[in-house]
Motif scaffolding. Structure first.
Motif, PDB file in Angstrom:
ATOM      1  N   LEU A  22       1.605  -2.116  -8.859  1.00  0.00           N
ATOM      2  CA  LEU A  22       1.290  -0.884  -9.598  1.00  0.00           C
ATOM      3  C   LEU A  22       1.338   0.333  -8.693  1.00  0.00           C
ATOM      4  N   ARG A  23       0.943   0.168  -7.442  1.00  0.00           N
ATOM      5  CA  ARG A  23       1.007   1.294  -6.500  1.00  0.00           C
ATOM      6  C   ARG A  23       2.453   1.706  -6.278  1.00  0.00           C
ATOM      7  N   ALA A  26       3.772   3.403  -9.456  1.00  0.00           N
ATOM      8  CA  ALA A  26       3.239   4.761  -9.617  1.00  0.00           C
ATOM      9  C   ALA A  26       3.877   5.727  -8.624  1.00  0.00           C
ATOM     10  N   THR A  27       4.131   5.259  -7.412  1.00  0.00           N
ATOM     11  CA  THR A  27       4.789   6.097  -6.403  1.00  0.00           C
ATOM     12  C   THR A  27       6.199   6.469  -6.850  1.00  0.00           C
ATOM     13  N   ALA A  30       5.963   8.959  -9.760  1.00  0.00           N
ATOM     14  CA  ALA A  30       5.574  10.289  -9.279  1.00  0.00           C
ATOM     15  C   ALA A  30       6.740  11.014  -8.626  1.00  0.00           C
ATOM     16  N   THR A  60      -6.598   3.258 -10.887  1.00  0.00           N
ATOM     17  CA  THR A  60      -5.996   4.565 -10.626  1.00  0.00           C
ATOM     18  C   THR A  60      -4.484   4.506 -10.824  1.00  0.00           C
ATOM     19  N   TYR A  61      -3.849   3.463 -10.312  1.00  0.00           N
ATOM     20  CA  TYR A  61      -2.389   3.337 -10.446  1.00  0.00           C
ATOM     21  C   TYR A  61      -1.988   3.112 -11.901  1.00  0.00           C
ATOM     22  N   ASP A  64      -2.318   6.422 -13.590  1.00  0.00           N
ATOM     23  CA  ASP A  64      -1.220   7.284 -13.138  1.00  0.00           C
ATOM     24  C   ASP A  64       0.076   6.956 -13.875  1.00  0.00           C
ATOM     25  N   LEU A  65       0.373   5.672 -14.016  1.00  0.00           N
ATOM     26  CA  LEU A  65       1.597   5.262 -14.713  1.00  0.00           C
ATOM     27  C   LEU A  65       1.601   5.765 -16.150  1.00  0.00           C
ATOM     28  N   LEU A  68       2.061   9.559 -16.171  1.00  0.00           N
ATOM     29  CA  LEU A  68       3.403   9.970 -15.757  1.00  0.00           C
ATOM     30  C   LEU A  68       4.472   9.579 -16.774  1.00  0.00           C
TER      31      LEU A  68
END
Length: 120
Positions: A22-23, A26-27, A30, A60-61, A64-65, A68
């Motif tokens: 997930l990190r 999300a990166t 972003a 958090t990830y 964020d997804l 976004l």
């Protein structure tokens, strides 16, 4: 920009690979890449787990997804098998396929230009 489909199979017993998945997703999102995350197999338990645990590092990830605009889905067949259908729906995760049909269609994803990133 690239197109990436993260196929997450690592369930709550494998938090490390799932958190990294997930990190990374999300990166990429972003950075304006087209990102899709699919919860498959034991990973269909994650949406319910994350909605109920605000303190989980993955939360958090996950948020964020969604913010976004990344595609976030779960295999309906796997969710049925792991009895996580309701928790996926409550978390706002789209169920793909049916209780009798595995999803996503990875051949179609590749035809649409997605690079498959299987994790777990």
């Amino acid at each position: 920009m690239g197109k990436y489909a993260v196929l997450l199979n690592a369930g709550p017993k494998d938090a490390g690979p799932a958190t990294n998945a997930l990190r990374y997703a999300a990166t990429l999102a972003a950075a304006d890449h087209d990102v899709a995350v699919y919860f498959d197999g034991a990973a269909t338990a994650w949406p319910g787990e994350l909605v109920s645990r605000l303190d989980h590092p993955m939360r958090t990830y996950f948020d964020d997804l969604l913010e976004l605009g990344a595609t976030v889905g779960a295999c309906a067949l796997c969710a049925s098998a792991y009895e996580t259908t309701a928790s996926c729906e409550e978390a706002g995760v789209t169920l793909l396929g049916s209780p009798d049909e595995h999803a996503p269609d990875v051949a179609l994803l590749v035809e649409e230009g997605y690079e498959l990133l299987p994790i777990g």
